[in-house]
Design an enzyme around this catalytic site. Structure first.
Site, short mmCIF file in Angstrom:
data_model
loop_
_atom_site.label_atom_id
_atom_site.label_comp_id
_atom_site.label_asym_id
_atom_site.label_seq_id
_atom_site.Cartn_x
_atom_site.Cartn_y
_atom_site.Cartn_z
N ASP A 282 0.87 -1.17 0.00
CA ASP A 282 0.00 0.00 0.00
C ASP A 282 0.91 1.23 0.00
O ASP A 282 2.13 1.14 0.15
CB ASP A 282 -0.97 -0.01 1.18
CG ASP A 282 -2.19 0.87 0.88
OD1 ASP A 282 -2.13 1.68 -0.06
OD2 ASP A 282 -3.21 0.75 1.58
C1 NOJ Z 1 -3.88 4.02 -0.01
C2 NOJ Z 1 -5.08 3.12 0.07
O1 NOJ Z 1 -5.08 2.40 1.29
C3 NOJ Z 1 -5.19 2.13 -1.08
O2 NOJ Z 1 -6.41 1.46 -0.99
C4 NOJ Z 1 -5.04 2.85 -2.38
O3 NOJ Z 1 -5.17 1.94 -3.44
C5 NOJ Z 1 -3.67 3.53 -2.41
N1 NOJ Z 1 -3.61 4.52 -1.34
C6 NOJ Z 1 -3.39 4.20 -3.73
O4 NOJ Z 1 -4.14 5.34 -3.87
#
Ligand code: NOJ
Length: 743
Positions: A282
């Site tokens: 993430d």
């Molecule tokens: C953080 C989020 O937790 C995730 O779900 C997302 O895909 C990413 N950022 C990218 O934006």
């Protein structure tokens, strides 16, 4: 010319064996891998955010474009549009080996056409519609040069305070698993690699939804049995449906951050589940292991994440900075790097990007998908199916033609709202004000000249001013019917949007009290990204409709329901608590040694002395304009062996005055087990349509596979013994019958 020749040479190497035969994808991957330096391999494991938009803190780097040219970037997120992705892809093709970039994007519930938020779609219990919604999102975003969506989020969520409940399918592992499959298949279109499909990404692996207290990014500590029984099934379904990628999660799980967790990523996902795709971290989660207190610095974080099976680093820049050194110093084996890069390259090959890096860059296709009326009507259908009717004292449906002059007052901060309908994780386009249909517009389109519409905002979503109340009450007092809109603004539920109070924000509840006190027929529409607590409204308004955030077509879909062009059929995918004090609350809890059976039990209760046992609305609940009657359950066999099956049959009759749909739900209870079993577990459902007066037989078939669970050794087994099967229109109002599984 030289460049072109080199490209041809390299591509030639990729496609043919030394005997001139066409290489398999794995052979092609290996032939590229053999040419790569360690630095280039690490580059493939590096993902950067486009410099244009951020969904997290941006690390500072103005050399991004140079790094793409140098082959130091494998993927980008937040770079959309044919022009932009083409530009970046051209840079990647200037790198030594011309390995194309992968473009990823959070397309969570639509791109150009915004569909209902995922939690709302889950309320439809309609797998075809959910799949179609993902299919359309993929069609639109793939036409904008994007190859990969960071969806579906398949985290089970039992705590409505957690802001990210809006992104998932709610609290139930069975429903969640069905929806995970539908979404993966929708995005990937039965096999990604076609230009109207994108790679999907099951996230957040794992147990992110169990964050303590519903506070985002928080720790998770749970038994492995609970992990396997409740939180992992939707991930397993996504893997079985062929999802291309997984994203790990921000939380730690039992003390080990998910990003550095090799039990999750190596043992389970890539080991037991034989997942062949790749895992992306993430945003920044590799580097965040320092804050967790798990990694000393980025060097150690990169080592721990790569060794644990995180193949691609989203934006923490730990891999690009440290992996080469880590390999040279023997801290990360070359086989770990090769495995990660193989997985990433394989997806690039399967997407056809080595054959044509620009195959998703087609201006005409992009233009054609920009205004696609079929997508808008699918979004309206999906929105109608997502609406849940919570209460109706006969006010609804409203007549379209009143036959005599009448006044409808539309009151509340969402009556004319536009972008709030889109919800979190959606895109704003310059023509949104024309494209998004407000509730006011939806109602206006349904009603004729006999109907006078009044509007008063009453209050803002989230401040303390009651200055608009007088105007709202004046409008209400002139009206024959009042439509009151309350709820959460678009950015109140989502990532980093946990709330300790899940009441209506600001003075909306007071506004509702004042409007309901007029004694007029009031229909309350609640738009929100999560279950809210709204007891005064629930207990006193004649009609309550939960509309979530429904997307571009919200207003028309709501009007379809209000005026009876669509008979609501949505059922809650999460339990709605009576107050926050009941949280976490979910229907599939374990019994206790002193289980409460009613609110009057004084000692035999595992509840609070100052609260009812029961939620406000149970899982699976939702009304219709018609009524359904369930017959007693018939079982084809009351005792059966592991090799046999039993049919569970009920007859459902439409006993009301409207045609309508019902979600017939089947739950089981394993009465005694070697480990305690939930009081109810959803094991099947059917959505059926019944004309007024019509009856239909619904047959479910149960086998031992429906009776399996994880025992204390984490074996997925069934145990002979007595069971109860329940069938009904929600998790509480059910018919029941007993059966025995023989030894
Ligand atoms: C953080 C989020 O937790 C995730 O779900 C997302 O895909 C990413 N950022 C990218 O934006």
């Amino acid at each position: 010319m030289m460049k072109k020749l080199l490209l041809l040479t390299v591509v030639g190497l990729y496609t043919l064996t030394s005997h001139g035969q066409k290489k398999t994808v794995d052979q092609r991957v290996d032939s590229v891998l053999r040419l790569m330096t360690l630095e280039e391999k690490v580059g493939q494991m590096n993902q950067y955010n486009g410099p244009w938009a951020a969904t997290g803190p941006l690390t500072n780097d103005d050399k991004l474009l140079d790094q793409i040219r140098e082959g130091k970037v494998g993927s980008m997120l937040n770079a959309t549009g044919v022009a932009r992705t083409r530009e970046l892809q051209q840079l990647a093709l200037q790198s030594r080996l011309k390995i194309p970039l992968l473009f990823g994007q959070d397309v969570i519930h639509g791109y150009r056409t915004i569909f209902p938020i995922p939690l709302a779609e889950a309320a439809s219990w309609d797998m075809d519609a959910i799949r179609q919604s993902a299919r359309i999102a993929a069609t639109e975003v793939s036409a904008a040069g994007v190859h990969w969506t960071f969806a579906p989020m398949v985290d089970i969520a039992r705590d409505p305070r957690w802001g990210r409940v809006m992104e998932g399918a709610g609290e139930d592992p069975y429903l969640g698993s069905m929806i995970a499959t539908a979404r993966v298949k929708g995005f990937q279109g039965n096999g990604y690699g076609k230009t109207d499909a994108v790679m999907a990404c099951a996230k957040h692996f794992a147990a992110y939804g169990a964050a303590v207290g519903g506070r985002d990014y928080n720790s998770v500590d749970m038994s492995l049995r609970q992990l396997h029984e409740v939180y992992l099934p939707p991930f397993k379904s996504a893997a079985d449906a062929g999802v291309a990628t997984f994203m790990n999660s921000f939380n730690d799980l039992n003390g080990i951050p998910a990003t550095g967790n090799s039990y999750l990523q190596r043992d389970l996902l890539k080991g037991q589940w034989k997942f062949k795709g790749f895992v992306v971290s993430d945003w920044g989660s590799v580097g965040e292991m320092i804050n967790h207190g798990f990694s000393k610095d980025n060097y150690e974080a990169a080592m721990q994440a790569a060794n644990a099976g995180s193949d691609m680093d989203m934006e923490s820049r730990s891999y690009i900075q440290h992996l080469v050194k880590l390999v040279k110093e023997g801290k990360v084996k070359m086989t770990v790097i090769d495995d990660a890069v193989r997985r990433i390259l394989k997806k690039k090959f399967e997407m056809g990007l080595f054959d044509d890096p620009f195959r998703y860059c087609n201006e005409e296709r992009e233009k054609a998908q920009w205004n696609n009326p079929a997508h808008l009507s699918a979004a309206r259908e999906m929105a109608k199916k997502s609406i849940v009717l919570l209460k109706n004292n006969g006010v609804l449906p409203l007549a379209k033609n009143s036959g005599a002059p009448r006044t409808i007052a539309l009151i509340g901060p969402f009556a004319r709202a536009k972008s709030d309908n889109l919800g979190f994780w959606s895109y704003d386009w310059p023509d949104d004000s024309a494209r998004i249909i407000s509730v006011f517009e939806g109602v206006q389109r349904k009603t004729g000249p006999d109907t006078r519409l009044l509007y008063a905002k009453g209050c803002n979503v989230n401040d303390t001013s009651t200055a608009g109340f007088a105007e709202a009450i004046a409008a209400a007092s002139q009206a024959d019917i009042i439509i009151l809109t309350v709820g959460e603004a678009r950015d109140m539920t989502g990532e980093a949007k946990s709330r300790s109070s899940i009441r209506l924000p600001g003075v909306q509840e007071e506004l509702a009290k004042a409007i309901i006190a007029t004694g007029k027929p009031v229909v309350v529409l609640i738009s929100a990204g999560r279950p809210l607590v709204f007891n005064h409204i629930a207990d006193n308004a004649p009609a309550v409709v939960y509309t979530w955030w429904l997307g571009t077509q919200a207003g028309d879909a709501i009007a379809d329901v209000l005026f009876g062009d669509y008979n609501p059929s949505g059922k809650l995918p999460m339990t709605f608590p009576l107050t926050e004090g009941q949280i976490p609350i979910y229907y599939n809890y374990y019994s206790t040694g002193r289980p409460a059976t009613s609110d009057s039990d004084r000692f035999y209760r595992s509840a609070y002395t100052d609260l009812s046992l029961y939620p406000k609305y149970p899982f699976g609940f939702g009304k219709s304009y018609t009524t359904f009657e369930y017959s007693d359950i018939q079982l084809s066999k009351k005792t059966f062996s592991a090799k046999e099956k039993t049919d569970v049959t009920v007859t459902v009759k439409n006993t009301g005055n409207y045609d309508g749909e019902e979600v017939v739900q089947l739950y089981i209870r394993d009465i005694t087990g070697s480990v305690v079993r939930p009081v109810k577990e959803l094991k099947g459902f059917r959505k059926i349509w019944l004309a007024k007066g019509e009856s239909k037989e619904v047959v479910f078939t149960l086998s031992v596979d429906d009776l399996r669970f994880y025992n204390d050794k984490l074996q997925y087994i069934y145990e002979p013994g007595d069971f109860v099967v329940y069938v009904g229109g929600n998790s509480r109002e059910v018919k029941e019958a007993g059966f025995t599984l023989l030894k």
